[in-house]
Structure formats: C-alpha cells, structure tokens
Design a protein around this motif. Structure first.
Motif, PDB file in Angstrom:
ATOM      1  N   THR A 198       0.854  -1.184   0.000  1.00  0.00           N
ATOM      2  CA  THR A 198       0.000   0.000   0.000  1.00  0.00           C
ATOM      3  C   THR A 198       0.891   1.236   0.000  1.00  0.00           C
ATOM      4  O   THR A 198       1.819   1.329   0.807  1.00  0.00           O
ATOM      5  N   PHE A 199       0.607   2.158  -0.913  1.00  0.00           N
ATOM      6  CA  PHE A 199       1.370   3.410  -0.939  1.00  0.00           C
ATOM      7  C   PHE A 199       0.995   4.264   0.260  1.00  0.00           C
ATOM      8  O   PHE A 199      -0.183   4.479   0.540  1.00  0.00           O
ATOM      9  N   GLU A 200       2.005   4.755   0.963  1.00  0.00           N
ATOM     10  CA  GLU A 200       1.816   5.726   2.035  1.00  0.00           C
ATOM     11  C   GLU A 200       2.781   6.876   1.796  1.00  0.00           C
ATOM     12  O   GLU A 200       3.998   6.671   1.748  1.00  0.00           O
ATOM     13  N   LEU A 201       2.243   8.059   1.647  1.00  0.00           N
ATOM     14  CA  LEU A 201       3.072   9.224   1.373  1.00  0.00           C
ATOM     15  C   LEU A 201       4.122   9.403   2.470  1.00  0.00           C
ATOM     16  O   LEU A 201       3.801   9.422   3.660  1.00  0.00           O
ATOM     17  N   GLY A 202       5.381   9.490   2.068  1.00  0.00           N
ATOM     18  CA  GLY A 202       6.468   9.673   3.022  1.00  0.00           C
ATOM     19  C   GLY A 202       7.039   8.392   3.591  1.00  0.00           C
ATOM     20  O   GLY A 202       7.947   8.454   4.429  1.00  0.00           O
ATOM     21  N   LYS A 203       6.562   7.227   3.133  1.00  0.00           N
ATOM     22  CA  LYS A 203       7.007   5.965   3.695  1.00  0.00           C
ATOM     23  C   LYS A 203       7.680   5.078   2.645  1.00  0.00           C
ATOM     24  O   LYS A 203       7.232   4.993   1.504  1.00  0.00           O
TER      25      LYS A 203
END
Length: 332
Positions: A198-203
């Motif tokens: 899952t894409f997580e902004l900043g991760k």
C-alpha cells in the motif's frame, strides 16, 4: 480499474509516449488520469491544468470527465504554474501537468516563489522522468530530482507502477503543500499488487527480505529491482528490495534499518547518480554514522543518447541483466 495485458510484440520506442513495459506484462492504461478523475468526483476543489500536453500526460482523461474544471494553458510552463498558484490561493487543488524537463528547467522560479514559498497545495505532474523517452537530452529529465530536492516544502514522489500512482493521487490531493510527481503514463506496468503493498506518502516499504544484498530503489527501477532479485536466485544470492516512492521527505528510518549489517547495499534509480536517490541514501547513512558503503546504479552524469528505450536502458545500466551483472561483480 482492471489491469490489461500488453500485446506480445517487440518493445518499441516510436515517440514521446513509448512504454517501458515488458512484452506481455500486466499493465493499466492511464492510471494517473483515471485516478485524478476518481478523486475529483468526491472533491470539487480538484482542477486540472496542462501546458499543451494533456494527451501525453494522461490529463486528457480528467479533461473528458470534467471539461469545466480543465484548463489548457498552451506551451507556457511559467504561466501554467503561476495560474495553478493563483487557483490554490482561492482554495482549489490544482494538478498541473507538463514534461518533467519543462517543469524543472523552465519554470523552477515560478514553482519556488509562487507555490513552494507560500506552501500552496499545487501538485506538479512531470511526464518523461529520467530515461523514459528516446528523444535525447531535450526531453530526458535525468536531473529533475537533483534540481527539486533543495526546494523547501516540496514533496517528491517517484512511483513504481500503476498501483503507486493510483494510490498516490488522492493522498497528494489531501496533503498540505506542493508536490512533484514523476509521472509514468500510458500503459503502465502493474507490479506491486503481488507484494501486499500500500502506498503511504512519506514511507518506504520492504517488498522482500534477503540475507545477502539490499536493493533500495524508486520509480520504475523498483520493478527492475524485483526482477533482478528473482534472477539472482539462480546464482544463490538472496536479495531484499526496499521501495522508496517518496524521495522527499525521505523515510530514513525504514531504509537505514534495512542497511544495518554487512549485506551489500545498492541503490537503483531512473535518474542521474548526482542528486537523486543514491545521494539521499548516502547522506542518511553518513548522518547516522553507519560507515556503510553504498553502490549506485543509475544514470551517468552526462547528456544521454537518443534511441530505443531497451537499447538505452541496456547501455546505461538500467536493464535487469546489467543490474544482475553489477551485483554479482560487487559480490566478487
């Protein structure tokens, strides 16, 4: 959006919009355009702008869905970003598309002072990042992240595939401040759906574990890193892959945790080895005092040739066989 399958034919580079997908690879058509249109259905503040490149940045999908919220600014990138800044000042959420070279080289000052300094929610969508066209230096944005990394407030996202793009768009719309998205357009490979991702902004995310080598990658090079990791199994080399879709702010904690120990550390990026992912990782390593050698795989500090994408990727070390050979050489 249901992924489709590309025709099993020889990979071609005919123009600006050449695909880097492998023959027969699962792809999704125009993931950015469809994701933006979906986000706009639930948020009337989202608007789309382009500098005469709607078709070539998949912005035409949004334009067809919301013609009253689409603005064609013509071949005027400074106007494009200035207008987007004005719209953001009124509370709108602009997504402004052009080629990466034009956003970085022609309109930098407008992005810096009109958008980044007041920290406006303007999302710059840059087509043809790195070596994704065979058209030569005028359109190959091999140094765009190097140009943008020093700009305060600017978030930089380098997505791997259609999954990254589809999930990043609504998060960028909801995030405060400006962003720069390195766009993959057209028939974009679908890769990360196989990795419980899952894409997580900043991760950053660890996609696979391995005891011998750690590949830290961004953009389309995460796809190549995963392919290389599988190919290296035949050589009895166990490879971990860490995907870093957000270049700034950088998730140092996740990356450094994987770089601890005596495994070979390699960065892979569709960007110059100057100023991009390699130097971001190397800086984090030095700052943390790890004393760790990091091997870069990326584009040379040079103006690159024109030609077919498969030929250029092989020539400049971005192909899977070249990655495998580099890792084996480093392992000795």
């Amino acid at each position: 959006m249901t992924p489709t399958t590309t025709a099993k034919a020889k990979l071609k580079t005919s123009a600006m919009i050449a695909s880097f997908a492998d023959p027969g690879q699962k792809t999704a058509s125009a993931p950015f355009g469809h994701a933006l249109a979906r986000a706009a259905e639930s948020d009337q503040r989202i608007v789309g702008l382009t500098a005469d490149l709607g078709k070539y940045t998949d912005m035409h999908i949004f334009a067809q869905a919301f013609p009253e919220r689409f603005f064609q600014m013509g071949m005027a990138e400074q106007l494009l970003l200035g207008a987007a800044a004005g719209m953001a000042e009124t509370g709108l959420i602009p997504f402004a598309s052009t080629y990466s070279v034009f956003a970085a080289r022609r309109a930098y000052d407008f992005l810096c002072l009109d958008i980044a300094e007041p920290n406006l929610n303007v999302n710059i969508v840059g087509g043809l990042p790195g070596l994704t066209t065979g058209y030569g230096p005028s359109h190959q944005a091999t140094e765009d992240m190097a140009i943008f990394r020093g700009m305060p407030n600017l978030t930089i996202v380098d997505p791997c595939d259609s999954v990254d793009i589809e999930q990043a768009v609504p998060q960028l719309a909801a995030s405060e401040g400006p962003s720069y998205l390195r766009l993959l357009r057209g028939n974009v490979p679908t890769v990360l759906d196989e990795y419980d991702y899952t894409f997580e902004l900043g991760k950053a995310k660890v996609l696979r574990r391995g005891r011998d080598v750690v590949l830290v990658s961004s953009g389309l090079m995460t796809m190549r890193a995963l392919q290389a990791a599988k190919a290296l199994e035949a050589h009895k080399v166990d490879v971990a892959v860490v995907h870093t879709p957000t270049i700034k702010p950088f998730d140092s904690a996740t990356v450094l945790a994987e770089l601890a120990g005596d495994r070979l550390a390699v960065t892979l990026e569709n960007h110059s080895v100057v100023g991009g992912l390699f130097e971001t990782v190397a800086s984090a390593v030095v700052t943390a005092g790890l004393g760790k050698r990091v091997v870069p795989i990326g584009l040379p500090d040079a103006f690159l040739d024109a030609g077919a994408l498969p030929t250029l990727h092989e020539r400049y070390g971005l192909s899977v066989p070249r990655i495998v050979a580099k890792v084996l050489a480093e392992l000795g």
